[in-house]
Scaffold this active site. Structure first.
Site, PDB file in Angstrom:
ATOM      1  N   TYR A   1       4.138 -21.316   5.178  1.00  0.00           N
ATOM      2  CA  TYR A   1       4.251 -22.775   5.234  1.00  0.00           C
ATOM      3  C   TYR A   1       5.059 -23.189   6.466  1.00  0.00           C
ATOM      4  O   TYR A   1       4.727 -24.151   7.157  1.00  0.00           O
ATOM      5  CB  TYR A   1       4.927 -23.299   3.963  1.00  0.00           C
TER       6      TYR A   1
ATOM      7  N   ASN B   1      -5.516 -28.823  -1.900  1.00  0.00           N
ATOM      8  CA  ASN B   1      -6.765 -28.358  -1.301  1.00  0.00           C
ATOM      9  C   ASN B   1      -7.938 -28.558  -2.268  1.00  0.00           C
ATOM     10  O   ASN B   1      -7.948 -27.967  -3.339  1.00  0.00           O
ATOM     11  CB  ASN B   1      -6.621 -26.870  -0.948  1.00  0.00           C
TER      12      ASN B   1
ATOM     13  N   CYS C   1      -6.507 -21.417   0.984  1.00  0.00           N
ATOM     14  CA  CYS C   1      -5.111 -21.783   0.773  1.00  0.00           C
ATOM     15  C   CYS C   1      -4.327 -20.618   0.168  1.00  0.00           C
ATOM     16  O   CYS C   1      -3.106 -20.608   0.201  1.00  0.00           O
ATOM     17  CB  CYS C   1      -5.006 -23.029  -0.114  1.00  0.00           C
ATOM     18  N   HIS C   2      -5.047 -19.634  -0.377  1.00  0.00           N
ATOM     19  CA  HIS C   2      -4.345 -18.463  -0.929  1.00  0.00           C
ATOM     20  C   HIS C   2      -3.736 -17.604   0.180  1.00  0.00           C
ATOM     21  O   HIS C   2      -2.952 -16.706  -0.101  1.00  0.00           O
ATOM     22  CB  HIS C   2      -5.315 -17.629  -1.773  1.00  0.00           C
TER      23      HIS C   2
ATOM     24  N   GLU D   1      -8.812  -8.791  -0.161  1.00  0.00           N
ATOM     25  CA  GLU D   1      -9.128  -9.143   1.227  1.00  0.00           C
ATOM     26  C   GLU D   1      -8.534  -8.155   2.222  1.00  0.00           C
ATOM     27  O   GLU D   1      -8.807  -8.236   3.414  1.00  0.00           O
ATOM     28  CB  GLU D   1      -8.620 -10.554   1.551  1.00  0.00           C
TER      29      GLU D   1
END
Length: 184
Positions: A99, A120, A128-129, A162
């Site tokens: 952030y 979002n 946003c994750h 990911e």
DNA sequence: TAGCAGATACCTT
DNA sequence: AAGGTATCTGCTA
């Protein structure tokens, strides 16, 4: 709407085939209510009808896989939100940013970025994750409208799929990405 | 190194 | 003009 991974998934498409909203909830009724609230000014569009290739895209994204870019409907987000979401779309898969870094890059403040990220409309499609606190802990994530431990677990699982590297409960600094860096 | 305040910060309605 | 933050930093011990 469809079920998978213990969750209900749903998307909303407008009459020009742009993605208006995506969402996933633990229970079907909450998901339905959420999507209906997002669709209040979209005559004729019902969540139940909103299934196409992007339904499967959402599933793949949840599993940490890449998908083709999707056209988003920015009509209902503020200028500031739009700037934040544009930046989020540049975070590579398998990396995260914070952030604070986003707010420095945008000339804003970290809490304001948190507010924008939290609202979002397109979770998974706008990643946003991939935003975490400066401590490199997983951080908060909302699933049923508010941050929860369940949401945080889901966030960590997506990041791991990911390819984000973890050391205990912290993200490895090697997975950190900075917005000021030139995007490939 | 974990936990706690304070920031007078920032965006939204 | 006020209210709400999915934060950050620096200080304690």
């Amino acid at each position: 709407m469809y079920y998978g991974h213990g969750l209900w998934f749903g998307i909303l498409i407008d009459d020009e085939d742009r993605l208006v909203a995506s969402a996933f909830f633990p229970d079907r009724e909450s998901l339905r209510k959420h999507l209906r609230s997002q669709a209040h000014d979209l005559p004729g569009i019902q969540p139940e009808e909103a299934k196409d290739g992007r339904g499967r895209d959402m599933h793949e994204l949840f599993e940490g896989k890449p998908v083709r870019p999707t056209t988003l409907s920015y009509s209902r987000v503020s200028n500031f939100q739009g700037r934040v979401y544009d930046l989020l779309l540049g975070i590579p898969r398998g990396r995260v940013t914070t952030y604070g870094r986003i707010s420095s890059f945008l000339g804003s403040g970290p809490r304001a970025v948190g507010t924008a990220v939290a609202s979002n409309p397109w979770p998974l499609f706008v990643p946003c994750h991939r935003v975490v606190p400066a401590t490199l802990a997983v951080g908060n994530y909302s699933m049923s409208g508010r941050p929860s431990a369940h949401g945080t677990n889901v966030k960590r699982e997506i990041l791991q799929r990911e390819g984000v590297r973890f050391h205990e409960e912290r993200i490895s600094p090697s997975s950190l990405w900075d917005p000021s860096r030139i995007q490939p």
